[in-house]
Design an enzyme around this catalytic site. Sequence first.
Site, PDB file in Angstrom:
ATOM      1  N   GLU A 323       0.593  -1.318  -0.132  1.00 32.63           N
ATOM      2  CA  GLU A 323       0.002  -0.071   0.231  1.00 32.63           C
ATOM      3  C   GLU A 323       0.982   1.189  -0.025  1.00 32.63           C
ATOM      4  O   GLU A 323       0.532   2.287   0.645  1.00 32.63           O
ATOM      5  CB  GLU A 323      -1.091  -0.161   1.339  1.00 32.63           C
ATOM      6  CG  GLU A 323      -1.980  -1.160   1.389  1.00 32.63           C
ATOM      7  CD  GLU A 323      -2.922  -1.270   2.453  1.00 32.63           C
ATOM      8  OE1 GLU A 323      -3.826  -1.143   2.136  1.00 32.63           O
ATOM      9  OE2 GLU A 323      -2.297  -0.964   3.553  1.00 32.63           O
TER      10      GLU A 323
HETATM   11  C1  NGO Z   1      -4.118  -4.728   4.713  1.00 29.44           C
HETATM   12  C2  NGO Z   1      -3.160  -3.579   4.840  1.00 29.44           C
HETATM   13  C3  NGO Z   1      -3.017  -3.432   6.723  1.00 29.44           C
HETATM   14  C4  NGO Z   1      -4.339  -3.532   7.249  1.00 29.44           C
HETATM   15  C5  NGO Z   1      -5.069  -4.831   6.807  1.00 29.44           C
HETATM   16  C6  NGO Z   1      -6.451  -4.847   7.551  1.00 29.44           C
HETATM   17  C7  NGO Z   1      -2.224  -5.379   4.300  1.00 29.44           C
HETATM   18  C8  NGO Z   1      -1.100  -6.271   3.790  1.00 29.44           C
HETATM   19  N1  NGO Z   1      -1.907  -4.174   4.339  1.00 29.44           N
HETATM   20  O1  NGO Z   1      -3.379  -5.669   4.620  1.00 29.44           O
HETATM   21  O2  NGO Z   1      -2.184  -2.297   6.675  1.00 29.44           O
HETATM   22  O3  NGO Z   1      -3.987  -3.483   8.667  1.00 29.44           O
HETATM   23  O4  NGO Z   1      -5.417  -4.945   5.526  1.00 29.44           O
HETATM   24  O5  NGO Z   1      -7.258  -5.983   7.150  1.00 29.44           O
END
Ligand code: NGO
Length: 514
Positions: A323
Site C-alpha cells: 500500500e
Molecule cells: C491490509 C493492510 C493493513 C491493514 C489490513 C487490515 C495489508 C497487507 N495491508 O493488509 O495495513 O491493517 O489490510 O485488514
Amino acid sequence: MVGVTAGTASAAPRDTAPPPLSQVVPAPAAVHESGGSYTIGGYTVIRVPEGSPEAVRVGRYLAGLLRPSTGYALPVRPLTAGDEGGIVLALSGHGTALGDEGYRLDVTNHGVAITAKQPSGLFHGVQTLRQLLPAAVEERTRQPGPWTVSGGTVTDTPRYSYRGAMLDVSRHFFTVAQVERYVDQLALYKINYLHLHLSDDQGWRIAISSWPRLAAYGGSTEVGGGPGGYYTKAQYEQIVHYAASRYLTVVPEIDMPAHTNAALASYAPLNCNGAAPPLYTGTNVGFSSLCVQKAVTYRFIDDVLRELAALTPGPYLHIGGDEAHSTSAADYTAFMDRVQPIVAKYRKTVLAWHEIANAHPIAGAVAQYWGTAGTEQSVVAAAKAGTRLVMSPANHTYLDMKYNPSTKLGLSWAGYTEVKDAYSWDPATFLRGAPASAVLGVEAPLWSETISTNDHIGYMAFPRLPAIAELGWSPAALHDWDAFKVRLAAQGPRWDALGIDYYRSPQVPWPAAG
Ligand code: NGO
C-alpha cells in the site's frame, strides 16, 4: 448410561471411548487404527533419548502439559535399549522419510511411542497426542481420568514447510506475555512461523539502539490513543526464544516505504520536507512514505535491518512494501531495488507483501500474497520467474475480517469470513497461473486495528486459525469441510479448558455443553 461413581460431578470419571486417531486438527496425513488402547496412569514414565538435550526438553514439555490435570508424577527418564512401555520419544535415522517436521505415533496396549528424525517432529507428535487425550487434559488442576488413547499408528508430515500466523503488534501493542500466550495456541495446530508486524503508522514496537526515538517516541501510542509500548531487545529475544521452544520461527516485519508515520514522526530528517508529522492514532492506510530520494533513508534502513537481523535467528526479514499509495511506481521500484540488497547483506531472505512483484524481487525473495481475486498478473509473473509465495488471501486467511455483519470486532473490507470460507480454498491453485511449486505455504494474519485483548485474539483466531493450519499441514486430498467441521467441533471443549474465548460458529456442530 453414564456411570457416575464418584461423590461429586466434577470427580466423575468419563466412560466415553477415546476418539479415533484421526480426530486431530490438522488432519494427520495417514492413520491406521489397530484396536487396543493405552491408558496413561501413575505408572507411566516418559522416556527420552539420551544425548539430545532438545528431545529431553520436548519430553519435559510433555510432562509439564500432562502433570497438572492428570495428577501423575510422569518422571522423564533416559531411554535405554530394550525399554518399552510408557511414553517413549525416540529420534531415529529411519525417520528420514518423515523429514524435519514429521513424526510417527504408535499406540499399543503397552504404551505410546513418538518417533521422528528431528526434535521438531517429536514436538508435533506431542501436539497430536495432546489432542487425542480428553479436553480436560488442558485444565491446570487435577481432573478425573481415564487418560486413554486409541491403538494404532499415525504417520504424519506437513504439506508445506511454511505455516505462519501474523500478529499486528503495531496498531495495538501486545505484551510479551500476550504474544507467548498466542504462541502456545499456535503450537497446538503445528504453526511454525510467527510473523510480528513490528512497525506501522500507529507505532514502532522494537528498540533500535542507533535510532532510539523510534521506540521511545514512535512507540508511545496506538490506535485510539492508548499508551502503546515497545519491546526492549531483551524482551524481543525472550519472544524469539519462547517461540523457538515451541518450534516457531519469528519473522520480524518493518513495513516500508509506506506505513511509516511512527518513524517519520520520530525523526524529522526522514521526511522529504524535513518536518516531522504528529503521531497518528487513526486507522487510515497509505498516506505515509519514507523519503525515497534521501541518502539518510538508506542509512536508517541499514541500521534498522542490521540490528533486527542480529536479533533474528530465522531466515526471513519482512520489509512490508504494501500500500505505498503516496509513492510513485518508479520511486517504489527504486526504493525496493536499494532495500532488498541490504537484507541480503545481513544474510537474510527478503519477505514482502505481494506488491513487491511490481518491483524487481531479488533471487530467493518470497512474496506474501494478500489479494482476494487470485488474478494479479504481476504476482503470477514473479512466481513464474522464481519468486516464492506465502499465501494469505485476505478473504480467506485474514483473521481480522468479521465472521458476519453482527461480529463486533474486526473489519469487513475483504468480506465476511465464516469458518467455512476460511477453510474452503486451495493454497496451490488460488493464484491462477502461478506454479504450485512456487507456494512455500500459508499464513493467517491478525491485524489489530480493532483488536486489543487476549479475548479479542481468541475470538477472531478461533476457529479460523485451525482451518488455515489444516490447509497448510494436511495433504490436499484430506481437505473436506464436512469431516473438518466435526474434528473442529471436538476442539471446542479444549479451548474452553484453555480459556480461549472463541467464536461459536453455527457452522460447526459443537458438542452440547456437559
Ligand atoms: C491490509 C493492510 C493493513 C491493514 C489490513 C487490515 C495489508 C497487507 N495491508 O493488509 O495495513 O491493517 O489490510 O485488514
